[in-house]
Design a protein around this motif. Structure first.
Motif, PDB file in Angstrom:
ATOM      1  N   SER A 185      81.172  53.249  45.928  1.00 32.71           N
ATOM      2  CA  SER A 185      80.176  53.530  44.903  1.00 32.71           C
ATOM      3  C   SER A 185      79.745  52.263  44.182  1.00 32.71           C
ATOM      4  CB  SER A 185      80.736  54.528  43.885  1.00 32.71           C
ATOM      5  OG  SER A 185      80.940  55.791  44.475  1.00 32.71           O
ATOM      6  N   GLU A 186      78.462  52.188  43.878  1.00 30.01           N
ATOM      7  CA  GLU A 186      77.913  51.017  43.207  1.00 30.01           C
ATOM      8  C   GLU A 186      78.102  51.074  41.696  1.00 30.01           C
ATOM      9  OE1 GLU A 186      74.321  50.178  46.417  1.00 30.01           O
ATOM     10  OE2 GLU A 186      73.842  50.787  44.378  1.00 30.01           O
ATOM     11  N   GLN A 187      78.369  52.278  41.159  1.00 28.30           N
ATOM     12  CA  GLN A 187      78.535  52.400  39.723  1.00 28.30           C
ATOM     13  C   GLN A 187      79.554  53.481  39.413  1.00 28.30           C
ATOM     14  OE1 GLN A 187      75.035  53.725  40.758  1.00 28.30           O
ATOM     15  NE2 GLN A 187      76.371  55.414  41.297  1.00 28.30           N
ATOM     16  N   ARG A 188      80.120  53.419  38.216  1.00 30.25           N
ATOM     17  CA  ARG A 188      80.987  54.482  37.728  1.00 30.25           C
ATOM     18  C   ARG A 188      80.130  55.527  37.031  1.00 30.25           C
ATOM     19  NH1 ARG A 188      86.295  53.615  36.813  1.00 30.25           N
ATOM     20  NH2 ARG A 188      86.255  55.888  36.591  1.00 30.25           N
ATOM     21  N   VAL A 189      80.423  56.792  37.301  1.00 31.16           N
ATOM     22  CA  VAL A 189      79.814  57.891  36.552  1.00 31.16           C
ATOM     23  C   VAL A 189      80.867  58.335  35.540  1.00 31.16           C
ATOM     24  CG1 VAL A 189      78.826  60.197  36.674  1.00 31.16           C
ATOM     25  CG2 VAL A 189      78.382  58.553  38.510  1.00 31.16           C
ATOM     26  N   ARG A 190      80.807  57.742  34.368  1.00 32.54           N
ATOM     27  CA  ARG A 190      81.871  57.933  33.386  1.00 32.54           C
ATOM     28  C   ARG A 190      81.784  59.286  32.698  1.00 32.54           C
ATOM     29  NH1 ARG A 190      84.560  53.273  32.953  1.00 32.54           N
ATOM     30  NH2 ARG A 190      83.520  51.346  33.608  1.00 32.54           N
ATOM     31  N   LEU A 191      80.585  59.840  32.552  1.00 36.10           N
ATOM     32  CA  LEU A 191      80.396  61.140  31.917  1.00 36.10           C
ATOM     33  C   LEU A 191      79.665  62.059  32.894  1.00 36.10           C
ATOM     34  CD1 LEU A 191      79.305  59.972  28.348  1.00 36.10           C
ATOM     35  CD2 LEU A 191      81.545  60.882  29.029  1.00 36.10           C
ATOM     36  N   PRO A 192      80.381  62.608  33.892  1.00 31.37           N
ATOM     37  CA  PRO A 192      79.699  63.424  34.895  1.00 31.37           C
ATOM     38  C   PRO A 192      79.192  64.735  34.322  1.00 31.37           C
ATOM     39  CG  PRO A 192      82.072  63.552  35.186  1.00 31.37           C
ATOM     40  CD  PRO A 192      81.827  62.505  34.127  1.00 31.37           C
ATOM     41  N   ALA A 193      78.084  65.200  34.874  1.00 35.41           N
ATOM     42  CA  ALA A 193      77.595  66.534  34.541  1.00 35.41           C
ATOM     43  C   ALA A 193      78.252  67.586  35.415  1.00 35.41           C
ATOM     44  CB  ALA A 193      76.079  66.589  34.713  1.00 35.41           C
ATOM     45  N   LEU A 194      78.715  67.149  36.612  1.00 36.11           N
ATOM     46  CA  LEU A 194      79.273  68.079  37.581  1.00 36.11           C
ATOM     47  C   LEU A 194      80.283  67.355  38.452  1.00 36.11           C
ATOM     48  CD1 LEU A 194      78.352  71.114  37.980  1.00 36.11           C
ATOM     49  CD2 LEU A 194      77.165  70.311  40.024  1.00 36.11           C
ATOM     50  N   ARG A 195      81.336  68.065  38.829  1.00 35.77           N
ATOM     51  CA  ARG A 195      82.295  67.572  39.823  1.00 35.77           C
ATOM     52  C   ARG A 195      82.263  68.494  41.034  1.00 35.77           C
ATOM     53  NH1 ARG A 195      86.607  64.151  37.907  1.00 35.77           N
ATOM     54  NH2 ARG A 195      86.507  63.798  35.662  1.00 35.77           N
TER      55      ARG A 195
END
Length: 251
Positions: free
Chosen positions: A13-23
């Protein structure tokens, strides 16, 4: 129409999704990639996005899989009632001018009617009857939209694990999707572990999704990959990233 990328896209992954809307998990996934002339794909992508090419060729991919354990970030996957269902995407590869690369979905077939609510952010979901099944070493994907068309039947036999070459990574690893909504371009980031890839042999491939999307026959036979999947998918919150200038667009 957009030149070849200066280097291969990142395997992770190129970035962290620190506050995901969905897993979620994306499991039992097959990638069927067809080559097309860039101008044949250009008409299906809105102004504001550039069609990406690899070695001068545009690519469209059919990707059936199992969408597993879809849930908000605060709910663990082990909670009873967390949905698992089949999904199939038809996608191509794009880039914002002077910006980052990503996916543009030509269609998304889904066996869970609740997911059709994602049309609110511009995702082209179509409810239908979809299934994924195994028999020995063969995996079969079958689906059709409600009403019966378009439809597909894909059966593959996964091979040995592979060390991905540049083109394999380019075709499978993308870390954002673009949609259009209210005259604007929206970006949804994604984070997950690298795809564990294998080659695959196609036993059956019968589909009308590409023609329904407006594509002609491809330039050559497809490149095919299989993956057991990724279990730790984090989808970010969609955000507007710029206006679109598609003539006659009323979305």
């Amino acid at each position: 129409m957009g030149g070849d990328p200066p280097s291969v896209v990142a395997y992770g992954s190129e970035q962290r999704v620190r506050l995901p809307a969905l897993r979620a998990g994306w499991l039992t996934q097959t990638f069927v990639h067809w080559p097309f002339r860039p101008d044949q794909v250009r008409t299906l992508v809105p102004e504001g996005l550039v069609v990406e090419t690899y070695e001068g060729v545009a690519w469209v991919s059919l990707t059936p899989f199992v969408m597993a354990h879809v849930r908000p970030p605060v709910i663990p996957a082990a909670v009873p009632g967390v949905p698992t269902f089949a999904e199939t995407n038809l996608r191509t590869y794009v880039r914002r001018p002077g910006g980052r690369d990503g996916l543009w979905f030509l269609s998304i077939e889904v066996a869970c009617p609740l997911m059709v609510g994602a049309r609110a952010v511009g995702a082209p979901y179509n409810p239908g009857r979809l299934s994924v099944s195994r028999k020995g070493n063969a995996i079969s994907y079958v689906g059709s939209r409600w009403g019966g068309t378009p439809s597909y039947h894909l059966a593959v036999r996964p091979g040995e694990p592979m060390m991905p070459a540049d083109r394999d990574v380019w075709l499978t690893s993308r870390w954002r999707a673009y949609t259009r909504r209210l005259g604007a371009l929206w970006e949804t980031p994604v984070e997950h572990e690298p795809w564990p890839l294998s080659d695959a042999t196609v036993d059956v491939l019968d589909e009308t999704l590409t023609s329904a999307a407006g594509l002609p026959p491809p330039l050559a036979e497809p490149v095919v990959h299989f993956s057991q999947g990724v279990s730790h998918v984090r989808l970010g919150v969609p955000r507007p990233v710029g206006p679109l200038a598609t003539p006659g667009d009323t979305t």
